[in-house]
Every structure is written in structure tokens, then in C-alpha cells.
Design a protein around this motif. Structure first.
Motif, PDB file in Angstrom:
ATOM      1  N   VAL A   1       0.838  -1.205   0.000  1.00 21.69           N
ATOM      2  CA  VAL A   1       0.000   0.000   0.000  1.00 21.69           C
ATOM      3  C   VAL A   1       0.870   1.251   0.000  1.00 21.69           C
TER       4      VAL A   1
ATOM      5  N   SER B   1      -7.148   0.282   3.412  1.00 24.87           N
ATOM      6  CA  SER B   1      -6.002  -0.595   3.134  1.00 24.87           C
ATOM      7  C   SER B   1      -6.202  -1.995   3.693  1.00 24.87           C
TER       8      SER B   1
ATOM      9  N   ALA C   1      -6.894  -3.469  -5.313  1.00 21.81           N
ATOM     10  CA  ALA C   1      -5.949  -2.362  -5.187  1.00 21.81           C
ATOM     11  C   ALA C   1      -6.084  -1.408  -6.368  1.00 21.81           C
TER      12      ALA C   1
END
Length: 142
Positions: free
Chosen positions: A103, A119, A128
Motif C-alpha cells: 500500500v 487498506s 488495489a
């Protein structure tokens, strides 16, 4: 234009065309089409079990590719390790710290800030990439 046959199937015809860059085009202009929703009443079509459906476009292929590159680098994966949008970080050997580092790499690459709650919900390459596109659209500086 939608047409419905006696067997209650739905067929769509439109001017939507995909260019080589996979950007949706309508009448030669780029489109920001993200969701299509169609609904109907059972009164008109009593044999239908559902009252609607939704088509959703996922993240751009180049975003997915960048995510794959970052995941490959952060997890030190070999070049022959296959990464797809459905690849789960845990299945690739990532633990929670690896996911945090992924992340952080995404934040740096795309100039975004990912909130901690968001996240923790990212488990695949596609998730993502989709999150990145949402955050980039919200951030006018990008």
C-alpha cells in the motif's frame, strides 16, 4: 437501445466502442462510463426473476499492470510468477506487514493517500487497482 424477446432475454445495442487503448468511446469521444443500471417492472415482464442488473467496468489495464509491478517488487517475486487481477496477496506469500508495504508503494507511485480502513480491505491486485482509480478521481491534483 434494448430489446426484449419472448424468452425474456435482454440485448443491448449502442454506439459504445472500445478503442485500442481500451478506453470506452462514444461517438469518437472518451467516455467516463463506470456503471450501467437497467431496471424493469415484473408487471411488464412477469417471467423475469430479477428486477435489474449492473455492468461495472474495472480499473484501467495500465493501473492493474503498475499494481502488479509494485506487488512483484515488494514481495520479491520472480519474473515467472504469474500475477493476475485475481491474485491474492496472501496466496503470493504476503503477510500484514507486506500488505502495508504494498500500500505504501502504491501511495508513492500514484500520489494518493490510502486510509487505514481502506487498506485493510485490499486483498487482491484488482481491489488495489480499483481503489487507486477511485482515489485518483477524487484527487484533482493527479
Amino acid at each position: 437501445m434494448a430489446t426484449v424477446s419472448a424468452s425474456s432475454s435482454v440485448r443491448f445495442a449502442s454506439s459504445l466502442k472500445l478503442s485500442n487503448s481500451t478506453t470506452p468511446q462514444v461517438s469518437g469521444r472518451p467516455s467516463s462510463l463506470k456503471h450501467i443500471s437497467v431496471g424493469w417492472t415484473k408487471k411488464n415482464f412477469p417471467s423475469l426473476r430479477s428486477t435489474g442488473f449492473r455492468v461495472s467496468c474495472s480499473a484501467k489495464p495500465e493501473t492493474v499492470q503498475k499494481v502488479c509491478e509494485i506487488v512483484r517488487k515488494q514481495l520479491a517475486l520472480s519474473a515467472d510468477t504469474k500475477l493476475t487481477p485475481e491474485s491474492k496477496f496472501a496466496a503470493l506469500g504476503a503477510d500484514s506487514l507486506d500488505t502495508v508495504e504494498i500500500v505504501m508503494g502504491l501511495e508513492e507511485e500514484f500520489g494518493i493517500n490510502v486510509e487505514e480502513d481502506s487498506s485493510q480491505n485490499i486483498t487482491t491486485v484488482q481491489e488495489a487497482a480499483d481503489m487507486i482509480e477511485k482515489l485518483v478521481q477524487k484527487n484533482p491534483a493527479s
